[in-house]
Design a protein around this motif. Structure first.
Motif, PDB file in Angstrom:
ATOM      1  N   ILE A  71      49.301  63.436  49.222  1.00  0.00           N
ATOM      2  CA  ILE A  71      50.060  62.639  50.200  1.00  0.00           C
ATOM      3  C   ILE A  71      49.113  62.065  51.252  1.00  0.00           C
ATOM      4  O   ILE A  71      49.191  60.887  51.595  1.00  0.00           O
ATOM      5  N   ALA A  72      48.209  62.882  51.759  1.00  0.00           N
ATOM      6  CA  ALA A  72      47.270  62.431  52.786  1.00  0.00           C
ATOM      7  C   ALA A  72      46.344  61.335  52.261  1.00  0.00           C
ATOM      8  O   ALA A  72      45.958  60.424  53.007  1.00  0.00           O
ATOM      9  N   ASN A  73      45.991  61.400  50.981  1.00  0.00           N
ATOM     10  CA  ASN A  73      45.088  60.404  50.408  1.00  0.00           C
ATOM     11  C   ASN A  73      45.715  59.019  50.299  1.00  0.00           C
ATOM     12  O   ASN A  73      45.024  58.049  50.017  1.00  0.00           O
ATOM     13  N   ARG A  74      46.992  58.905  50.550  1.00  0.00           N
ATOM     14  CA  ARG A  74      47.630  57.580  50.569  1.00  0.00           C
ATOM     15  C   ARG A  74      47.099  56.726  51.724  1.00  0.00           C
ATOM     16  O   ARG A  74      47.217  55.523  51.703  1.00  0.00           O
ATOM     17  N   TRP A  75      46.530  57.368  52.723  1.00  0.00           N
ATOM     18  CA  TRP A  75      45.958  56.646  53.863  1.00  0.00           C
ATOM     19  C   TRP A  75      44.467  56.385  53.671  1.00  0.00           C
ATOM     20  O   TRP A  75      43.796  55.954  54.591  1.00  0.00           O
ATOM     21  N   TYR A  76      43.964  56.656  52.477  1.00  0.00           N
ATOM     22  CA  TYR A  76      42.545  56.482  52.204  1.00  0.00           C
ATOM     23  C   TYR A  76      42.127  55.022  52.473  1.00  0.00           C
ATOM     24  O   TYR A  76      42.793  54.083  52.058  1.00  0.00           O
ATOM     25  N   GLY A  77      41.023  54.880  53.180  1.00  0.00           N
ATOM     26  CA  GLY A  77      40.499  53.554  53.493  1.00  0.00           C
ATOM     27  C   GLY A  77      41.056  52.959  54.772  1.00  0.00           C
ATOM     28  O   GLY A  77      40.589  51.922  55.223  1.00  0.00           O
ATOM     29  N   THR A  83      41.839  61.496  60.531  1.00  0.00           N
ATOM     30  CA  THR A  83      42.809  62.141  61.421  1.00  0.00           C
ATOM     31  C   THR A  83      44.110  62.426  60.690  1.00  0.00           C
ATOM     32  O   THR A  83      44.652  63.535  60.770  1.00  0.00           O
ATOM     33  N   VAL A  84      44.614  61.430  59.969  1.00  0.00           N
ATOM     34  CA  VAL A  84      45.864  61.603  59.226  1.00  0.00           C
ATOM     35  C   VAL A  84      45.690  62.658  58.134  1.00  0.00           C
ATOM     36  O   VAL A  84      46.544  63.526  57.950  1.00  0.00           O
ATOM     37  N   GLY A  87      45.511  66.125  59.633  1.00  0.00           N
ATOM     38  CA  GLY A  87      46.822  66.442  60.200  1.00  0.00           C
ATOM     39  C   GLY A  87      47.813  66.856  59.130  1.00  0.00           C
ATOM     40  O   GLY A  87      48.533  67.851  59.281  1.00  0.00           O
ATOM     41  N   ILE A  88      47.836  66.118  58.026  1.00  0.00           N
ATOM     42  CA  ILE A  88      48.769  66.435  56.946  1.00  0.00           C
ATOM     43  C   ILE A  88      48.374  67.741  56.252  1.00  0.00           C
ATOM     44  O   ILE A  88      49.220  68.606  55.989  1.00  0.00           O
ATOM     45  N   VAL A  89      47.101  67.903  55.935  1.00  0.00           N
ATOM     46  CA  VAL A  89      46.662  69.118  55.235  1.00  0.00           C
ATOM     47  C   VAL A  89      46.854  70.354  56.117  1.00  0.00           C
ATOM     48  O   VAL A  89      47.367  71.381  55.662  1.00  0.00           O
ATOM     49  N   MET A  90      46.473  70.269  57.373  1.00  0.00           N
ATOM     50  CA  MET A  90      46.666  71.418  58.266  1.00  0.00           C
ATOM     51  C   MET A  90      48.155  71.677  58.503  1.00  0.00           C
ATOM     52  O   MET A  90      48.582  72.829  58.614  1.00  0.00           O
TER      53      MET A  90
END
Length: 161
Positions: A71-77, A83-84, A87-90
């Protein structure tokens, strides 16, 4: 050319994480049958439910990390990717902690729980998941610097030289 245009659309690790989730799903089906079946043989219906509860908790805990990374990797690039991502993983890890505490508090007082069966089912789920992760990541064929584009060696192709 900007830095984000040089990067691939998704991180290379996503394929491995999807593979881990598929293998975890297959292993979960086997663990449900084994944990519930062995629990039933050892302690009857209470053992069955204890085995299923232990396997269920293991599956939820172990699937949350790869799911949160995907899910967090959707913000890749994107500009705020780091930060995102963290935040998502933690947040996923915090959610696991809360689920664990709530599950322990709820299950602790239940008359149908067979502590040995639920414990061994949970441990079996964790061991299987660790084996899946170890095998998947040992077969990983991603370079150490997978998502970096290096400048060309030809000075005519490199506008910065």
């Amino acid at each position: 050319m900007s830095d984000t245009q040089d990067r691939p659309a998704t991180p290379a690790i996503n394929a491995v994480l999807r593979t881990v989730l598929v293998w975890t799903g297959i292993a979960a089906a086997a663990l449900i049958v084994l944990g519930g079946g062995i629990g039933y043989l050892v302690a009857g219906a209470e053992g069955l439910w204890s085995g299923l509860a232990g396997v269920g908790l293991a599956i939820v805990f172990l699937a949350l990390t790869p799911v949160s990374v995907l899910i967090a990797n959707r913000w890749y690039g994107k500009e705020m990717f780091a930060t995102v991502f963290f935040g998502i993983v933690m947040g996923g890890w915090l959610l696991k902690l809360v689920i664990f505490i709530v599950a322990i508090v709820i299950l602790r007082g239940q008359s149908w729980v067979v502590p040995e069966v639920i414990f061994l089912s949970l441990v079996a789920g964790i061991v299987v998941s660790l084996a899946i992760d170890a095998i998947a990541f040992s077969r990983l064929r991603v370079p150490h610097v997978s998502d970096v584009v290096l400048p060309s060696r030809n000075p005519e192709d490199d506008p910065d030289s």
